[in-house]
Design a protein around this motif. Structure first.
Motif, PDB file in Angstrom:
ATOM      1  N   ASP A 463       0.845  -1.196   0.000  1.00  0.00           N
ATOM      2  CA  ASP A 463       0.000   0.000   0.000  1.00  0.00           C
ATOM      3  C   ASP A 463       0.877   1.241   0.000  1.00  0.00           C
ATOM      4  O   ASP A 463       0.554   2.228  -0.639  1.00  0.00           O
ATOM      5  CB  ASP A 463      -0.898  -0.002   1.248  1.00  0.00           C
ATOM      6  CG  ASP A 463      -1.887  -1.144   1.212  1.00  0.00           C
ATOM      7  OD1 ASP A 463      -2.687  -1.193   0.263  1.00  0.00           O
ATOM      8  OD2 ASP A 463      -1.831  -2.014   2.108  1.00  0.00           O
ATOM      9  N   VAL A 464       1.991   1.130   0.714  1.00  0.00           N
ATOM     10  CA  VAL A 464       2.824   2.322   0.828  1.00  0.00           C
ATOM     11  C   VAL A 464       4.294   1.937   0.984  1.00  0.00           C
ATOM     12  O   VAL A 464       4.630   0.938   1.620  1.00  0.00           O
ATOM     13  CB  VAL A 464       2.345   3.213   2.013  1.00  0.00           C
ATOM     14  CG1 VAL A 464       2.377   2.463   3.331  1.00  0.00           C
ATOM     15  CG2 VAL A 464       3.165   4.498   2.128  1.00  0.00           C
ATOM     16  N   TYR A 465       5.118   2.744   0.344  1.00  0.00           N
ATOM     17  CA  TYR A 465       6.571   2.573   0.475  1.00  0.00           C
ATOM     18  C   TYR A 465       7.074   3.785   1.248  1.00  0.00           C
ATOM     19  O   TYR A 465       6.804   4.925   0.868  1.00  0.00           O
ATOM     20  CB  TYR A 465       7.185   2.523  -0.921  1.00  0.00           C
ATOM     21  CG  TYR A 465       8.693   2.385  -0.934  1.00  0.00           C
ATOM     22  CD1 TYR A 465       9.292   1.124  -0.994  1.00  0.00           C
ATOM     23  CD2 TYR A 465       9.521   3.521  -0.875  1.00  0.00           C
ATOM     24  CE1 TYR A 465      10.678   0.998  -1.003  1.00  0.00           C
ATOM     25  CE2 TYR A 465      10.906   3.395  -0.875  1.00  0.00           C
ATOM     26  CZ  TYR A 465      11.476   2.134  -0.934  1.00  0.00           C
ATOM     27  OH  TYR A 465      12.841   2.003  -0.935  1.00  0.00           O
ATOM     28  N   ILE A 466       7.753   3.544   2.342  1.00  0.00           N
ATOM     29  CA  ILE A 466       8.231   4.660   3.163  1.00  0.00           C
ATOM     30  C   ILE A 466       9.680   4.977   2.808  1.00  0.00           C
ATOM     31  O   ILE A 466      10.537   4.087   2.822  1.00  0.00           O
ATOM     32  CB  ILE A 466       8.106   4.335   4.663  1.00  0.00           C
ATOM     33  CG1 ILE A 466       6.631   4.056   4.994  1.00  0.00           C
ATOM     34  CG2 ILE A 466       8.654   5.468   5.507  1.00  0.00           C
ATOM     35  CD1 ILE A 466       6.382   3.740   6.443  1.00  0.00           C
ATOM     36  N   ALA A 467       9.921   6.222   2.482  1.00  0.00           N
ATOM     37  CA  ALA A 467      11.277   6.656   2.120  1.00  0.00           C
ATOM     38  C   ALA A 467      11.858   7.513   3.246  1.00  0.00           C
ATOM     39  O   ALA A 467      11.498   8.683   3.380  1.00  0.00           O
ATOM     40  CB  ALA A 467      11.218   7.449   0.823  1.00  0.00           C
ATOM     41  N   PRO A 468      12.737   6.952   4.059  1.00  0.00           N
ATOM     42  CA  PRO A 468      13.396   7.762   5.089  1.00  0.00           C
ATOM     43  C   PRO A 468      14.413   8.659   4.379  1.00  0.00           C
ATOM     44  O   PRO A 468      15.143   8.199   3.513  1.00  0.00           O
ATOM     45  CB  PRO A 468      14.118   6.729   5.972  1.00  0.00           C
ATOM     46  CG  PRO A 468      13.854   5.390   5.355  1.00  0.00           C
ATOM     47  CD  PRO A 468      13.246   5.566   4.025  1.00  0.00           C
ATOM     48  N   LEU A 469      14.433   9.903   4.725  1.00  0.00           N
ATOM     49  CA  LEU A 469      15.266  10.850   3.978  1.00  0.00           C
ATOM     50  C   LEU A 469      16.256  11.517   4.913  1.00  0.00           C
ATOM     51  O   LEU A 469      15.898  12.390   5.676  1.00  0.00           O
ATOM     52  CB  LEU A 469      14.340  11.894   3.328  1.00  0.00           C
ATOM     53  CG  LEU A 469      14.905  12.646   2.132  1.00  0.00           C
ATOM     54  CD1 LEU A 469      15.236  11.685   0.999  1.00  0.00           C
ATOM     55  CD2 LEU A 469      13.887  13.689   1.655  1.00  0.00           C
ATOM     56  N   GLY A 470      17.500  11.078   4.861  1.00  0.00           N
ATOM     57  CA  GLY A 470      18.560  11.712   5.644  1.00  0.00           C
ATOM     58  C   GLY A 470      18.894  10.954   6.920  1.00  0.00           C
ATOM     59  O   GLY A 470      18.114  10.120   7.395  1.00  0.00           O
ATOM     60  N   ALA A 471      20.071  11.283   7.447  1.00  0.00           N
ATOM     61  CA  ALA A 471      20.601  10.551   8.604  1.00  0.00           C
ATOM     62  C   ALA A 471      19.625  10.561   9.776  1.00  0.00           C
ATOM     63  O   ALA A 471      18.949  11.559  10.028  1.00  0.00           O
ATOM     64  CB  ALA A 471      21.929  11.167   9.033  1.00  0.00           C
ATOM     65  N   LEU A 500      16.225  10.470  -2.803  1.00  0.00           N
ATOM     66  CA  LEU A 500      14.774  10.387  -3.031  1.00  0.00           C
ATOM     67  C   LEU A 500      14.460   9.687  -4.369  1.00  0.00           C
ATOM     68  O   LEU A 500      13.538   8.878  -4.456  1.00  0.00           O
ATOM     69  CB  LEU A 500      14.169  11.792  -2.989  1.00  0.00           C
ATOM     70  CG  LEU A 500      12.654  11.822  -2.778  1.00  0.00           C
ATOM     71  CD1 LEU A 500      12.252  10.991  -1.563  1.00  0.00           C
ATOM     72  CD2 LEU A 500      12.163  13.253  -2.622  1.00  0.00           C
ATOM     73  N   LYS A 501      15.276   9.966  -5.389  1.00  0.00           N
ATOM     74  CA  LYS A 501      15.035   9.373  -6.712  1.00  0.00           C
ATOM     75  C   LYS A 501      15.098   7.833  -6.637  1.00  0.00           C
ATOM     76  O   LYS A 501      14.254   7.124  -7.193  1.00  0.00           O
ATOM     77  CB  LYS A 501      16.107   9.891  -7.677  1.00  0.00           C
ATOM     78  CG  LYS A 501      15.991   9.372  -9.102  1.00  0.00           C
ATOM     79  CD  LYS A 501      16.737  10.303 -10.057  1.00  0.00           C
ATOM     80  CE  LYS A 501      16.705   9.785 -11.485  1.00  0.00           C
ATOM     81  NZ  LYS A 501      17.616   8.672 -11.709  1.00  0.00           N
ATOM     82  N   LYS A 502      16.064   7.351  -5.885  1.00  0.00           N
ATOM     83  CA  LYS A 502      16.216   5.899  -5.758  1.00  0.00           C
ATOM     84  C   LYS A 502      15.000   5.301  -5.048  1.00  0.00           C
ATOM     85  O   LYS A 502      14.487   4.243  -5.420  1.00  0.00           O
ATOM     86  CB  LYS A 502      17.500   5.597  -4.980  1.00  0.00           C
ATOM     87  CG  LYS A 502      17.767   4.131  -4.796  1.00  0.00           C
ATOM     88  CD  LYS A 502      19.184   3.874  -4.317  1.00  0.00           C
ATOM     89  CE  LYS A 502      19.346   2.417  -3.951  1.00  0.00           C
ATOM     90  NZ  LYS A 502      20.705   2.115  -3.503  1.00  0.00           N
ATOM     91  N   SER A 503      14.510   5.985  -4.014  1.00  0.00           N
ATOM     92  CA  SER A 503      13.325   5.494  -3.296  1.00  0.00           C
ATOM     93  C   SER A 503      12.114   5.454  -4.224  1.00  0.00           C
ATOM     94  O   SER A 503      11.336   4.496  -4.206  1.00  0.00           O
ATOM     95  CB  SER A 503      13.020   6.389  -2.094  1.00  0.00           C
ATOM     96  OG  SER A 503      13.962   6.153  -1.080  1.00  0.00           O
ATOM     97  N   PHE A 504      11.955   6.498  -5.041  1.00  0.00           N
ATOM     98  CA  PHE A 504      10.828   6.522  -5.981  1.00  0.00           C
ATOM     99  C   PHE A 504      10.911   5.331  -6.931  1.00  0.00           C
ATOM    100  O   PHE A 504       9.909   4.659  -7.196  1.00  0.00           O
ATOM    101  CB  PHE A 504      10.812   7.840  -6.775  1.00  0.00           C
ATOM    102  CG  PHE A 504       9.916   8.869  -6.148  1.00  0.00           C
ATOM    103  CD1 PHE A 504      10.415   9.765  -5.224  1.00  0.00           C
ATOM    104  CD2 PHE A 504       8.564   8.918  -6.473  1.00  0.00           C
ATOM    105  CE1 PHE A 504       9.574  10.698  -4.627  1.00  0.00           C
ATOM    106  CE2 PHE A 504       7.719   9.839  -5.889  1.00  0.00           C
ATOM    107  CZ  PHE A 504       8.219  10.736  -4.958  1.00  0.00           C
TER     108      PHE A 504
END
Ligand code: AMP
Length: 553
Positions: A463-471, A500-504
């Motif tokens: 349903d959702v992919y969570i992208a943690p962004l940064g340390a 972020l691009k890789k997470s997308f």
């Protein structure tokens, strides 16, 4: 490179989703018919199949994976025998090669903890005062690193913890194994351990075991072993792998999966009734419809009872006598052992002959005929279509009366999805009480092959992919993921090191519906950027509303 063995295959995602979908649907159907799951071992004693399936069936005579069970080692017998030969008759004098002292029990108990049975050679002059030559002796079924290590450990314990007794003496180490196991293995370093091969047979006779080629015999074995009739249980199903050494081809494997069901019980429970046969067939029609198999054909026959078959076999032999030499070698063998099985023959050249043979229907006695009519009657009443196939026989010895198969056009040569029938004499053949039964085995591999549904249609994407962004954001992302999963959402996670691009890209590749960004600003605001991947629409959602928002689709 090591590949999976011939005739076996890996079931991989996304196909496994299809298998799980099928199994879940099947379990639902079984529940509605009050069947209960039974799980039996995937190997059984070979004798079970020899008796339960029949010695001269193809399955038993050619296709079983059978081995003789690692022989059981009788350690006590080896120790007793060795002591008998080596024990000294004069406990006060050390004699070469003889055991004077078996040891102080407390020391021996301590040494036993390291994992080997030990005795030692030496002499006990007074309690706690030892002299002579010391030797620790351990016993094993073969030379193994474990036994060698244990002996050395025993010696070091003796040296350090009982230095008072052993400190000044050299302790020799000896491992006694049966003669036939005494050849050293190159990968076991025996070092200063003396290996002694001791004559005699210390292995008890082995048992022949077989990977199950089918599961009716196993279930009936369990029914008898646990007296399941006493608990009022009489409808069982099981799902699992079967093994046959057949020539692999499409839809035919050496490890394949079956969904089995059996109705079995004392005659008083109605287990003999044609109503059970019809119920099983109606269940199967429901089951196939439920998993989405369309276009199946139910082929039905009655193979009569043993007396009918004797007469039928005589008639077959008579009809075959002038032509059997033109048939394949298997048929020539069947002609002698069990002519009925000639109907199992798939050799094209033999088919014209088979078509001219008499059929069993002409030989059914009154009881079998009435039974068959009653089954068909109920099927008509519940509107389950079937075709009578008077040449349908089942390859297994124990079938009586109703025999059936469901076939499917899409499968090609191996077109049977499932087969089954009634086996009124099986329990007795296995040493149990009279317990008429009827059952079937669905080839799950073929069921899945003939499914119109695709894995794509049953798989549940994230349903959702969570992208943690940064340390430091993995930690925050884990918290959000945990909250969302509690709402039964399918959640996957990236890593704080990803751009972020890789997470997308990852989210799109796995087919996630949403991507949720967990960065420092979001955490501070306790509201997160949620983007719907298909439409590109992005909103900021407070933590408390996230689950509801994602659930809304
Ligand atoms: P049987 O126990 O021979 O009556 O087989 C019951 C069902 O299991 C068949 O109708 C097939 O669908 C399936 N089956 C039997 N043998 C194999 C095999 N070697 N590979 C795949 N499926 C099989």
């Amino acid at each position: 490179m090591i590949n999976s063995p011939r005739g076996t295959r890996d079931l991989l995602p996304p196909d496994t989703a299809l298998w799980n979908f099928v199994e879940a649907a099947v379990r639902d159907v079984f529940r509605a018919y009050n069947f209960h799951e039974i799980r039996t071992p995937i190997f059984e004693s070979t004798e079970l199949f020899a008796r339960g399936v029949g010695e001269e069936t193809d399955i038993v005579s050619k296709e079983m994976f059978t081995w003789s069970d690692g022989e059981r080692f009788n350690e006590k017998r080896l120790i007793d025998e060795w002591l008998r030969v080596n024990l000294s008759d004069d406990p006060h004098h050390v004699q070469a090669g003889r055991v004077n002292v078996q040891g102080n029990p407390s020391i021996l108990a301590k040494l036993k903890e390291v994992g080997v049975q030990l005795v030692w050679r030496g002499i006990q002059v007074r309690p706690n005062l030892l002299s002579g030559r010391f030797e620790f002796v351990a016993f094993g079924s073969r030379i193994s690193s474990d036994a060698i290590t244990a002996l050395k450990k025993a010696r070091s314990i003796a040296k350090s913890e009982y230095s008072h007794e052993f400190g000044n003496h050299a302790i020799l180490l000896r491992l006694v194994v049966p003669d036939e196991s005494a050849k050293t293995s190159p990968w076991v370093a025996t070092e200063d351990v003396e290996i002694e091969g001791f004559a005699g047979n210390y292995f008890s006779s082995s048992q022949s075991l077989t990977l199950r080629p089918e599961n009716t015999a196993g279930i009936v074995r369990a029914y008898i072993e646990h007296k399941l009739w006493e608990r009022g249980l009489n409808k069982f199903f099981s799902i699992g792998p079967m093994f046959r050494r057949e020539r692999p081809q499409k839809g035919r494997y050496r490890q394949f999966y079956q969904i089995d069901a059996e109705v079995i019980g004392p005659a008083a429970s109605g287990s003999q009734s044609p109503a059970r046969d019809a119920e099983i067939l109606e269940l199967l029609a429901t089951l196939l419809d439920r998993v989405g198999i369309t276009g199946w054909t139910l082929e039905l026959n009655s193979v009569g009872c043993p007396a009918d078959r004797t007469k039928f076999n005589q008639a077959l032999r008579k009809a075959l006598a002038p032509v059997v030499e033109k048939m394949c070698l298997d048929c020539q063998r069947r002609y002698v052992t069990n002519p009925l099985r000639i109907f199992d023959c798939k050799v094209p050249e033999d088919q014209p002959i088979i078509k001219t043979l008499p059929t069993i229907s002409q030989f059914l006695d009154e009881d079998c005929r009435t039974h068959f009519e009653a089954v068909k009657n109920i099927l008509n009443a519940v509107q389950i279509p079937y075709v009578e196939n008077p040449r349908l026989v089942r390859g297994l010895d124990y079938y009586q009366k109703t025999a059936f198969e469901f076939t499917h056009g899409a499968l090609g040569a191996q077109n049977a999805i499932l087969g089954g029938g009634r086996y009124d004499g099986l329990s007795e053949a296995l040493g149990g009480p009279a317990a008429p039964g009827i059952g079937f085995a669905i080839g799950e591999d073929r069921l899945v092959l003939s499914l119109a549904a695709t894995a794509e249609s049953v798989i549940r994407k994230p349903d959702v992919y969570i992208a943690p962004l940064g340390a430091g954001m993995n930690r925050e992302a884990a918290r959000v993921a945990r909250e969302l999963r509690r709402h039964d959402l399918v959640v996957d996670l990236g890593d704080e090191s990803f751009r972020l691009k890789k997470s997308f890209e990852a989210a799109v590749k796995m087919g996630a519906r949403y991507i949720l960004i967990v960065g420092g600003n979001e955490v501070a605001a306790d509201a997160f950027a949620l983007k719907h991947l298909a439409s590109g629409e992005q909103v900021t959602v407070p933590r408390a509303d996230l689950a509801q928002r994602i659930l809304r689709k």
